[in-house]
Design a protein around this motif. Sequence first.
Motif, PDB file in Angstrom:
ATOM      1  N   LEU A   1       0.830  -1.199   0.000  1.00 34.96           N
ATOM      2  CA  LEU A   1       0.000   0.000   0.000  1.00 34.96           C
ATOM      3  C   LEU A   1       0.867   1.253   0.000  1.00 34.96           C
ATOM      4  CD1 LEU A   1      -2.903   1.182   0.395  1.00 34.96           C
ATOM      5  CD2 LEU A   1      -2.399   1.201   2.826  1.00 34.96           C
ATOM      6  N   GLY A   2       1.946   1.192   0.814  1.00 30.73           N
ATOM      7  CA  GLY A   2       2.804   2.352   0.960  1.00 30.73           C
ATOM      8  C   GLY A   2       3.421   2.787  -0.358  1.00 30.73           C
ATOM      9  N   GLY A   3       3.573   1.853  -1.297  1.00 30.08           N
ATOM     10  CA  GLY A   3       4.146   2.211  -2.581  1.00 30.08           C
ATOM     11  C   GLY A   3       3.180   3.025  -3.428  1.00 30.08           C
ATOM     12  N   LEU A   4       1.887   2.884  -3.152  1.00 27.21           N
ATOM     13  CA  LEU A   4       0.878   3.519  -4.003  1.00 27.21           C
ATOM     14  C   LEU A   4       0.289   4.769  -3.367  1.00 27.21           C
ATOM     15  CD1 LEU A   4      -0.946   0.221  -4.957  1.00 27.21           C
ATOM     16  CD2 LEU A   4       0.698   1.482  -6.339  1.00 27.21           C
ATOM     17  N   TRP A   5       0.070   4.691  -2.057  1.00 24.56           N
ATOM     18  CA  TRP A   5      -0.705   5.768  -1.460  1.00 24.56           C
ATOM     19  C   TRP A   5      -0.271   5.990  -0.013  1.00 24.56           C
ATOM     20  CZ3 TRP A   5      -3.886   5.300   2.847  1.00 24.56           C
ATOM     21  CH2 TRP A   5      -4.694   6.408   3.119  1.00 24.56           C
TER      22      TRP A   5
ATOM     23  N   GLY B   1       8.120   3.600   4.373  1.00 30.52           N
ATOM     24  CA  GLY B   1       9.188   2.693   4.785  1.00 30.52           C
ATOM     25  C   GLY B   1       8.817   1.246   4.510  1.00 30.52           C
ATOM     26  N   GLY B   2       7.523   0.931   4.655  1.00 30.54           N
ATOM     27  CA  GLY B   2       7.063  -0.431   4.373  1.00 30.54           C
ATOM     28  C   GLY B   2       7.280  -0.803   2.923  1.00 30.54           C
ATOM     29  N   TRP B   3       7.036   0.136   2.032  1.00 33.38           N
ATOM     30  CA  TRP B   3       7.261  -0.122   0.611  1.00 33.38           C
ATOM     31  C   TRP B   3       8.737  -0.406   0.345  1.00 33.38           C
ATOM     32  CZ3 TRP B   3       6.034  -1.843  -3.757  1.00 33.38           C
ATOM     33  CH2 TRP B   3       6.671  -1.421  -4.947  1.00 33.38           C
ATOM     34  N   ARG B   4       9.611   0.384   1.000  1.00 31.93           N
ATOM     35  CA  ARG B   4      11.056   0.157   0.814  1.00 31.93           C
ATOM     36  C   ARG B   4      11.458  -1.195   1.379  1.00 31.93           C
ATOM     37  NH1 ARG B   4      13.870   4.839  -0.306  1.00 31.93           N
ATOM     38  NH2 ARG B   4      15.688   4.359   0.960  1.00 31.93           N
ATOM     39  N   THR B   5      10.866  -1.555   2.518  1.00 28.33           N
ATOM     40  CA  THR B   5      11.153  -2.877   3.080  1.00 28.33           C
ATOM     41  C   THR B   5      10.668  -3.979   2.143  1.00 28.33           C
ATOM     42  OG1 THR B   5      10.889  -1.933   5.271  1.00 28.33           O
ATOM     43  CG2 THR B   5      10.871  -4.318   5.117  1.00 28.33           C
ATOM     44  N   ALA B   6       9.482  -3.746   1.536  1.00 24.93           N
ATOM     45  CA  ALA B   6       8.945  -4.753   0.616  1.00 24.93           C
ATOM     46  C   ALA B   6       9.883  -4.951  -0.567  1.00 24.93           C
ATOM     47  CB  ALA B   6       7.560  -4.319   0.125  1.00 24.93           C
ATOM     48  N   CYS B   7      10.492  -3.851  -1.062  1.00 28.57           N
ATOM     49  CA  CYS B   7      11.449  -3.978  -2.170  1.00 28.57           C
ATOM     50  C   CYS B   7      12.610  -4.883  -1.762  1.00 28.57           C
ATOM     51  CB  CYS B   7      12.009  -2.607  -2.561  1.00 28.57           C
ATOM     52  SG  CYS B   7      10.787  -1.537  -3.292  1.00 28.57           S
TER      53      CYS B   7
ATOM     54  N   LEU C   1      12.598  -7.175   0.593  1.00 32.10           N
ATOM     55  CA  LEU C   1      12.086  -8.540   0.739  1.00 32.10           C
ATOM     56  C   LEU C   1      11.978  -9.233  -0.611  1.00 32.10           C
ATOM     57  CD1 LEU C   1       9.210  -8.522   3.346  1.00 32.10           C
ATOM     58  CD2 LEU C   1      11.243  -9.935   3.295  1.00 32.10           C
ATOM     59  N   LEU C   2      11.388  -8.510  -1.582  1.00 25.63           N
ATOM     60  CA  LEU C   2      11.165  -9.136  -2.890  1.00 25.63           C
ATOM     61  C   LEU C   2      12.487  -9.473  -3.560  1.00 25.63           C
ATOM     62  CD1 LEU C   2       8.125  -7.106  -4.261  1.00 25.63           C
ATOM     63  CD2 LEU C   2       8.197  -9.432  -3.370  1.00 25.63           C
ATOM     64  N   SER C   3      13.461  -8.532  -3.512  1.00 21.97           N
ATOM     65  CA  SER C   3      14.714  -8.846  -4.204  1.00 21.97           C
ATOM     66  C   SER C   3      15.480  -9.943  -3.472  1.00 21.97           C
ATOM     67  CB  SER C   3      15.574  -7.594  -4.405  1.00 21.97           C
ATOM     68  OG  SER C   3      15.574  -6.801  -3.266  1.00 21.97           O
ATOM     69  N   VAL C   4      15.451  -9.920  -2.128  1.00 18.36           N
ATOM     70  CA  VAL C   4      16.121 -10.989  -1.384  1.00 18.36           C
ATOM     71  C   VAL C   4      15.500 -12.336  -1.728  1.00 18.36           C
ATOM     72  CG1 VAL C   4      16.411 -11.991   0.902  1.00 18.36           C
ATOM     73  CG2 VAL C   4      16.870  -9.600   0.556  1.00 18.36           C
ATOM     74  N   GLY C   5      14.159 -12.381  -1.713  1.00 22.80           N
ATOM     75  CA  GLY C   5      13.476 -13.636  -1.998  1.00 22.80           C
ATOM     76  C   GLY C   5      13.758 -14.116  -3.406  1.00 22.80           C
ATOM     77  N   PHE C   6      13.697 -13.185  -4.363  1.00 23.63           N
ATOM     78  CA  PHE C   6      13.888 -13.579  -5.754  1.00 23.63           C
ATOM     79  C   PHE C   6      15.295 -14.139  -5.974  1.00 23.63           C
ATOM     80  CE2 PHE C   6      15.176 -12.535 -10.118  1.00 23.63           C
ATOM     81  CZ  PHE C   6      14.242 -13.286 -10.793  1.00 23.63           C
ATOM     82  N   ILE C   7      16.304 -13.386  -5.499  1.00 23.36           N
ATOM     83  CA  ILE C   7      17.692 -13.826  -5.720  1.00 23.36           C
ATOM     84  C   ILE C   7      17.967 -15.137  -5.002  1.00 23.36           C
ATOM     85  CG2 ILE C   7      20.101 -13.250  -5.321  1.00 23.36           C
ATOM     86  CD1 ILE C   7      19.306 -10.326  -5.611  1.00 23.36           C
ATOM     87  N   GLY C   8      17.596 -15.177  -3.716  1.00 21.09           N
ATOM     88  CA  GLY C   8      17.876 -16.376  -2.935  1.00 21.09           C
ATOM     89  C   GLY C   8      17.181 -17.593  -3.519  1.00 21.09           C
ATOM     90  N   PHE C   9      15.919 -17.408  -3.898  1.00 20.25           N
ATOM     91  CA  PHE C   9      15.115 -18.532  -4.393  1.00 20.25           C
ATOM     92  C   PHE C   9      15.671 -19.042  -5.724  1.00 20.25           C
ATOM     93  CE2 PHE C   9      11.187 -20.094  -6.526  1.00 20.25           C
ATOM     94  CZ  PHE C   9      10.948 -21.147  -5.668  1.00 20.25           C
TER      95      PHE C   9
ATOM     96  N   PRO D   1      17.247   0.360  -0.994  1.00 22.85           N
ATOM     97  CA  PRO D   1      16.554  -0.919  -0.878  1.00 22.85           C
ATOM     98  C   PRO D   1      17.107  -1.937  -1.877  1.00 22.85           C
ATOM     99  CG  PRO D   1      14.973   0.843  -0.794  1.00 22.85           C
ATOM    100  CD  PRO D   1      16.301   1.471  -1.071  1.00 22.85           C
ATOM    101  N   LEU D   2      17.465  -1.455  -3.061  1.00 24.49           N
ATOM    102  CA  LEU D   2      17.934  -2.378  -4.091  1.00 24.49           C
ATOM    103  C   LEU D   2      19.298  -2.961  -3.738  1.00 24.49           C
ATOM    104  CD1 LEU D   2      16.679  -3.298  -6.744  1.00 24.49           C
ATOM    105  CD2 LEU D   2      18.353  -1.848  -7.894  1.00 24.49           C
ATOM    106  N   SER D   3      20.248  -2.099  -3.331  1.00 26.36           N
ATOM    107  CA  SER D   3      21.587  -2.610  -3.033  1.00 26.36           C
ATOM    108  C   SER D   3      21.552  -3.509  -1.809  1.00 26.36           C
ATOM    109  CB  SER D   3      22.569  -1.449  -2.826  1.00 26.36           C
ATOM    110  OG  SER D   3      22.387  -0.862  -1.565  1.00 26.36           O
ATOM    111  N   ALA D   4      20.740  -3.122  -0.811  1.00 29.33           N
ATOM    112  CA  ALA D   4      20.642  -3.961   0.383  1.00 29.33           C
ATOM    113  C   ALA D   4      19.999  -5.296   0.024  1.00 29.33           C
ATOM    114  CB  ALA D   4      19.818  -3.252   1.461  1.00 29.33           C
TER     115      ALA D   4
END
Lengths: 253, 304
Positions: A16-20, A59-65, A67-75, A123-126
């Motif tokens: 949600l935080g990414g949109l509004w 901040g939640g949106w940045r955390t989600a970014c 999470l998504l990149s960590v999950g994608f790369i790791g998976f 968020p991306l580099s982390a």
Amino acid sequence: MVRTFALTALAVFLLLGGLWQPHDPDAVDILARHSGMTASHPLGTDHLGRDLLSRILAGGWRTACVLLSVGFIGFTAGTLLGTAAAVLGGWRESVLLRCCEFFITVPTLIIALTAAAIFGLTPLSAGLALGLAGIGPHALFAHALSRRVISQPFILAARALGVPPGRMIARHLLPNTLPLMFSHVGNQAGLAVVAYASLAFIGLGADPSKPDWGSMLFEYRVFIFDHPALMIWPGIAIAGTVAVLNAVFDDPD
Amino acid sequence: MGFVRAGVFSMVGLVALSFASFTLIALMPADPVEIAIRAWNLPATEETVAALRADWGLDRPLVQRYLHWLADFVTGDWGRSFRTGEPVFAEFRARLPVSLVLGLSGLLLAIALAVPLGFLAAARPGGFADRGSRALSVFVQAVPGFWLGLILLWVIGVQFRWIRPFANDAAAFVLPILLIALHSVAVFCRVYRRDMAETARRPYFRTALAKGLSHRQALWRHAHRSAFYALLSAVRSEAGWVIGSTATMEILFNLPGLSQFLVQSIAVRDQMVLQAYVMVIALWLLVMNALVHLALRLLDPRLA
């Protein structure tokens, strides 16, 4: 059922935080500083009059970014390497496993710390650093899983029937390992949230004007005497997110 | 034999790591010369840039710089900080004890607390200690140590006024140690308990009970050693976590440790400091690994 609901709620909260946001998270309103909880600012405002709820959502949106990149790369990388090691066997297997074990000994936060030191913290580099750090354990897990599946009789039967290797992996091996891999990655996701918050708290090359839960805690720690609510809410956001992630992808100890 | 092999492997790993980080740090997008010129208000002429580059050895090829650095590093010359101009080694020597004390005492405290807690949890499964330690491990996974530290400062510093928050006194040293230990206690305790529960299912454990030992006596005499072994193995992975959490603790409690220095150096891309930090962390991990390995050999004679 409860798990699906909790996960959906978390996803909505983070995305949600990414949109509004109710207010611009960086809008300074000096007249409304430390307003406390009001109708227009449900969680109150900080020392510059910025809306706390909006900042937490952003901040939640940045955390989600992250999470998504960590999950994608790791998976992806973990499954790929682990499965490859199990299928190839021989010296290639042991080289792959040795490499993963070597990387496992270096702690995740240290890798992320070094990466943030070198490339600056976004968020991306982390997410990239934490994801790369996660490849080792995921690959070892995928390898152990694949080995177990490969040793089963139906694989032998498929091999006797003359199923080509690519088809064997796609039809017989991965369907058996992917669900478990997925929950393993989800299980590690909580660690990534805490690690990102720690990095932002330390303030490594992070852009201080951008709202991150960790950097908010660092910024608001000086208001501990007069406005403790400022440092309570971001912490609740972190702990809540991690708790939901851990509970949904529960690891039977 | 095993020691020599492990030693050679670690040295090779260390050299590989140092080269990888040296290359990575040298390829950083920001140029330290530009930052230094801005920071010290130097005239940004060709001569100044060239002089600084020559002075810091940045004009030579990467491999040559690396070999030069390696030779210096081994002999205790860790270069000069680009930011302060001071020798890096002296700065590290002054700050390392703070981080080491935090990390080591946190680990030792955690081991000392985890053994009795884990033993009680194993002695009465489903009892208070068991449920408590399980809750603790769920709790420390979700709640980051630095936030817990903030909350503690607020409760005992602001509400009860027992300590002064952010003052540089003894409390600023004791609290971080406790917080670091808390996470490790939870991990160690679960590891210890799980291993004890496994041993309790073994035939020799039933024999011990049949001989007339009480459950607790049998656990202590026949399961403790193996459970402690498992706990020490967990120290290896926890050592990395501990050094990571000293970083947040040093920032929160304003302690003059390594990580605080690192954060100040990162903004200006202080290559020598970053490189030294990576090496110190790698050395810490290696030393902890070796210590744990030694302790495991003492515990289990079959390994020797």
